[in-house]
Design a protein around this motif. Structure first.
Motif, PDB file in Angstrom:
ATOM      1  N   ASP A  42      61.402  22.992 119.929  1.00  0.00           N
ATOM      2  CA  ASP A  42      60.531  22.510 120.993  1.00  0.00           C
ATOM      3  C   ASP A  42      61.344  21.685 121.974  1.00  0.00           C
ATOM      4  N   GLU A  43      61.050  21.854 123.267  1.00  0.00           N
ATOM      5  CA  GLU A  43      61.712  21.038 124.281  1.00  0.00           C
ATOM      6  C   GLU A  43      61.215  19.602 124.173  1.00  0.00           C
ATOM      7  N   VAL A  44      62.142  18.667 124.251  1.00  0.00           N
ATOM      8  CA  VAL A  44      61.799  17.247 124.179  1.00  0.00           C
ATOM      9  C   VAL A  44      61.346  16.808 125.574  1.00  0.00           C
ATOM     10  N   PRO A  45      60.124  16.275 125.687  1.00  0.00           N
ATOM     11  CA  PRO A  45      59.660  15.813 127.006  1.00  0.00           C
ATOM     12  C   PRO A  45      60.581  14.711 127.545  1.00  0.00           C
ATOM     13  N   THR A  46      60.917  14.813 128.824  1.00  0.00           N
ATOM     14  CA  THR A  46      61.854  13.857 129.418  1.00  0.00           C
ATOM     15  C   THR A  46      61.297  12.441 129.435  1.00  0.00           C
ATOM     16  N   THR A  47      59.993  12.290 129.295  1.00  0.00           N
ATOM     17  CA  THR A  47      59.370  10.960 129.314  1.00  0.00           C
ATOM     18  C   THR A  47      59.344  10.293 127.943  1.00  0.00           C
ATOM     19  N   SER A  48      59.772  11.005 126.913  1.00  0.00           N
ATOM     20  CA  SER A  48      59.699  10.447 125.560  1.00  0.00           C
ATOM     21  C   SER A  48      60.921   9.589 125.236  1.00  0.00           C
ATOM     22  N   PRO A  71      77.113  15.711 130.502  1.00  0.00           N
ATOM     23  CA  PRO A  71      76.049  16.725 130.549  1.00  0.00           C
ATOM     24  C   PRO A  71      75.670  17.073 131.988  1.00  0.00           C
ATOM     25  N   SER A  72      75.195  18.278 132.164  1.00  0.00           N
ATOM     26  CA  SER A  72      74.635  18.682 133.451  1.00  0.00           C
ATOM     27  C   SER A  72      73.464  17.758 133.783  1.00  0.00           C
ATOM     28  N   ARG A  73      73.262  17.487 135.063  1.00  0.00           N
ATOM     29  CA  ARG A  73      72.142  16.632 135.465  1.00  0.00           C
ATOM     30  C   ARG A  73      70.803  17.263 135.116  1.00  0.00           C
ATOM     31  N   VAL A  74      70.773  18.564 134.974  1.00  0.00           N
ATOM     32  CA  VAL A  74      69.514  19.253 134.676  1.00  0.00           C
ATOM     33  C   VAL A  74      69.438  19.713 133.213  1.00  0.00           C
ATOM     34  N   ALA A  75      70.254  19.119 132.354  1.00  0.00           N
ATOM     35  CA  ALA A  75      70.263  19.513 130.936  1.00  0.00           C
ATOM     36  C   ALA A  75      68.917  19.220 130.281  1.00  0.00           C
ATOM     37  N   ARG A  76      68.475  20.184 129.496  1.00  0.00           N
ATOM     38  CA  ARG A  76      67.268  20.033 128.677  1.00  0.00           C
ATOM     39  C   ARG A  76      67.697  20.050 127.222  1.00  0.00           C
ATOM     40  N   ILE A  77      66.991  19.300 126.399  1.00  0.00           N
ATOM     41  CA  ILE A  77      67.304  19.288 124.973  1.00  0.00           C
ATOM     42  C   ILE A  77      66.073  19.739 124.198  1.00  0.00           C
TER      43      ILE A  77
END
Length: 162
Positions: free
Chosen positions: A84-90, A111-117
């Motif tokens: 699951d993608e981790v919400p950026t607000t968490s 990391p890339s500025r637009v990296a998603r985890i």
């Protein structure tokens, strides 16, 4: 052509393998947009790039080959089954982005500025059964490929009646 990972454990194994191969692909690490994370047995977060960990038996040489035909969109779709993608607000997002930055710093990268985890979802009983069933299907296919042509045709006919 490389095949996509087919179960949760295979994806986790590829994250572990990424740890050993990352040095060989360090020039690409800052460009990765989709990171996948899981904890090792000691509780340490491990990270892997989608396009690497989403393929079975991926290695640095194949990853770096400009004619490898790899498609991150396919790996993203496949890996969504177990991550699951981790919400950026968490709060977890902040923690993981710090840990990812620290990990990449060991290669002199950021990391890339637009990296998603994305993090590994806790297994459900149905996930375990699905993995078991997938392994069984994989085994049947492996055995079927060893059959003589006439027996393989017979098997296809019998399977079509299921």
């Amino acid at each position: 052509m490389a095949r996509l990972v087919t179960n949760r454990q295979e994806a986790v194994d590829m994250i572990h393998k990424f740890q050993n191969e990352a040095r060989s692909i360090e020039d690409r690490l800052s460009h990765v947009r989709a990171w996948y994370a899981c904890k090792d047995h000691s509780g340490k977060w491990l990270f892997g790039a989608s396009k690497f960990i989403g393929y079975h038996e991926m290695d640095a040489a194949t990853f770096l080959d400009p004619d490898n035909g790899l498609d991150g969109r396919k790996t993203e779709k496949q890996l969504q089954e177990w991550f699951d993608e981790v919400p950026t607000t968490s709060a977890l997002s902040g923690t993981l982005h710090e840990k990812l930055a620290s990990y990449l710093d060991t290669f002199g990268k950021v990391p890339s500025r637009v990296a998603r985890i994305n993090v590994l979802r806790e297994p459900q009983a149905s996930d375990t059964n699905a993995d078991l069933h997938q392994k069984l299907v994989d085994m049947i296919l492996l055995v079927a490929r060893t059959l003589p042509d006439d027996q393989r045709r017979h098997l296809k006919q019998r399977m079509a009646s299921i």
